[in-house]
Design a protein around this motif. Structure first.
Motif, PDB file in Angstrom:
ATOM      1  N   HIS A   1      -2.879   1.354   6.688  1.00  0.00           N
ATOM      2  CA  HIS A   1      -3.168   1.569   5.274  1.00  0.00           C
ATOM      3  C   HIS A   1      -2.121   0.775   4.507  1.00  0.00           C
ATOM      4  CE1 HIS A   1      -4.053   3.356   1.461  1.00  0.00           C
ATOM      5  NE2 HIS A   1      -2.893   3.981   1.404  1.00  0.00           N
ATOM      6  N   GLN A   2      -2.577  -0.043   3.558  1.00  0.00           N
ATOM      7  CA  GLN A   2      -1.625  -0.865   2.815  1.00  0.00           C
ATOM      8  C   GLN A   2      -1.989  -0.928   1.342  1.00  0.00           C
ATOM      9  OE1 GLN A   2      -1.570  -5.055   3.837  1.00  0.00           O
ATOM     10  NE2 GLN A   2      -3.677  -4.968   4.554  1.00  0.00           N
TER      11      GLN A   2
ATOM     12  N   MET B   1      -1.295  -3.716  -1.676  1.00  0.00           N
ATOM     13  CA  MET B   1      -0.789  -5.056  -1.944  1.00  0.00           C
ATOM     14  C   MET B   1      -0.584  -5.232  -3.444  1.00  0.00           C
ATOM     15  SD  MET B   1      -3.167  -7.136   0.775  1.00  0.00           S
ATOM     16  CE  MET B   1      -2.355  -8.689   0.468  1.00  0.00           C
TER      17      MET B   1
ATOM     18  N   THR C   1       3.876  -6.101  -0.415  1.00  0.00           N
ATOM     19  CA  THR C   1       3.022  -5.161   0.300  1.00  0.00           C
ATOM     20  C   THR C   1       3.782  -3.920   0.742  1.00  0.00           C
ATOM     21  OG1 THR C   1       1.822  -7.059   1.216  1.00  0.00           O
ATOM     22  CG2 THR C   1       1.429  -4.943   2.266  1.00  0.00           C
TER      23      THR C   1
ATOM     24  N   LEU D   1       3.198  -0.961   3.611  1.00  0.00           N
ATOM     25  CA  LEU D   1       2.405  -0.656   4.803  1.00  0.00           C
ATOM     26  C   LEU D   1       2.780   0.730   5.308  1.00  0.00           C
ATOM     27  CD1 LEU D   1       2.859  -4.026   6.710  1.00  0.00           C
ATOM     28  CD2 LEU D   1       0.712  -3.168   5.774  1.00  0.00           C
ATOM     29  N   LYS D   2       1.819   1.640   5.330  1.00  0.00           N
ATOM     30  CA  LYS D   2       2.091   2.982   5.837  1.00  0.00           C
ATOM     31  C   LYS D   2       2.418   2.901   7.327  1.00  0.00           C
ATOM     32  CE  LYS D   2       0.468   7.712   5.692  1.00  0.00           C
ATOM     33  NZ  LYS D   2      -0.591   8.613   5.260  1.00  0.00           N
TER      34      LYS D   2
ATOM     35  N   GLN E   1       5.203   1.657   8.478  1.00  0.00           N
ATOM     36  CA  GLN E   1       6.160   0.573   8.694  1.00  0.00           C
ATOM     37  C   GLN E   1       7.314   0.702   7.705  1.00  0.00           C
ATOM     38  OE1 GLN E   1       5.772  -1.601  11.250  1.00  0.00           O
ATOM     39  NE2 GLN E   1       3.934  -0.433  11.732  1.00  0.00           N
TER      40      GLN E   1
END
Length: 179
Positions: free
Chosen positions: A87-88, A90, A140, A142-143, A145
């Motif tokens: 899931h991201q 941007m 971005t 990032l879930k 990360q």
């Protein structure tokens, strides 16, 4: 791989204490809690781990030596570059004024407002080193990360690089809808 075999993540002082005791009790050897914390990045330290420590941890996950484990990693597709799903959010897909919530362990929370040109401003901060009014650039989120930021702009001064969610990455990632 160690956490997977141990069936428990190592995230708190108690986790490291228990794992150190577990290794010793089950005849794997002795590794201090402080050494485990350094290896997991729970505390910052520049000491290099001893080969004996790395060999012991490698044996725990089924390899004879640390060098054997390294050879496995070099040839394993699971640990080489690859595409992945996440899931991201941007920045280029947001409009100025949009808000994003992010969080990470333990209990860190930020509500951000997008300013445009990949710049975000902290609107609300809980349990974080970032403060209301801080700004940063990122393309971005990032879930799952870590969030690496080249700097935080605080009171007109750029800080050193910052990492959020070093252990476990972002655990919360939401766009907040405004009417």
């Amino acid at each position: 791989m160690i956490e997977k075999k141990y069936s428990k993540p190592l995230r708190t002082t108690t986790d490291f204490d228990e794992f150190s005791f577990y290794l010793q009790k089950n005849s794997f050897g002795v590794i201090s809690t402080s050494t485990l914390k350094r290896l997991w990045g729970y505390v910052n330290d520049v000491h290099k781990p001893r080969v004996q420590t790395l060999d012991l941890l490698s044996r725990y996950i089924g390899f004879d030596f640390f060098t054997t484990f390294c050879s496995y990693l070099k040839n394993s597709s699971a640990y080489n570059s690859s595409f992945f799903s996440a899931h991201q959010v941007m920045a280029k897909e947001l409009v100025p004024g949009a808000e994003v919530e992010i969080g990470w362990s333990p209990n860190r929370y930020l509500r951000l407002q997008y300013r445009g040109n990949a710049v975000f401003e902290v609107q609300e901060a809980k349990q974080s080193k970032l403060q209301k009014g801080d700004c940063f650039e990122t393309a971005t989120f990032l879930k799952g990360q870590p969030l690496f930021l080249p700097y935080i702009l605080r009171d007109g001064v750029r800080t050193s690089p910052f990492i959020a969610g070093r252990n476990g990455g972002l655990t919360l990632l939401n766009c907040i809808e405004h009417e």
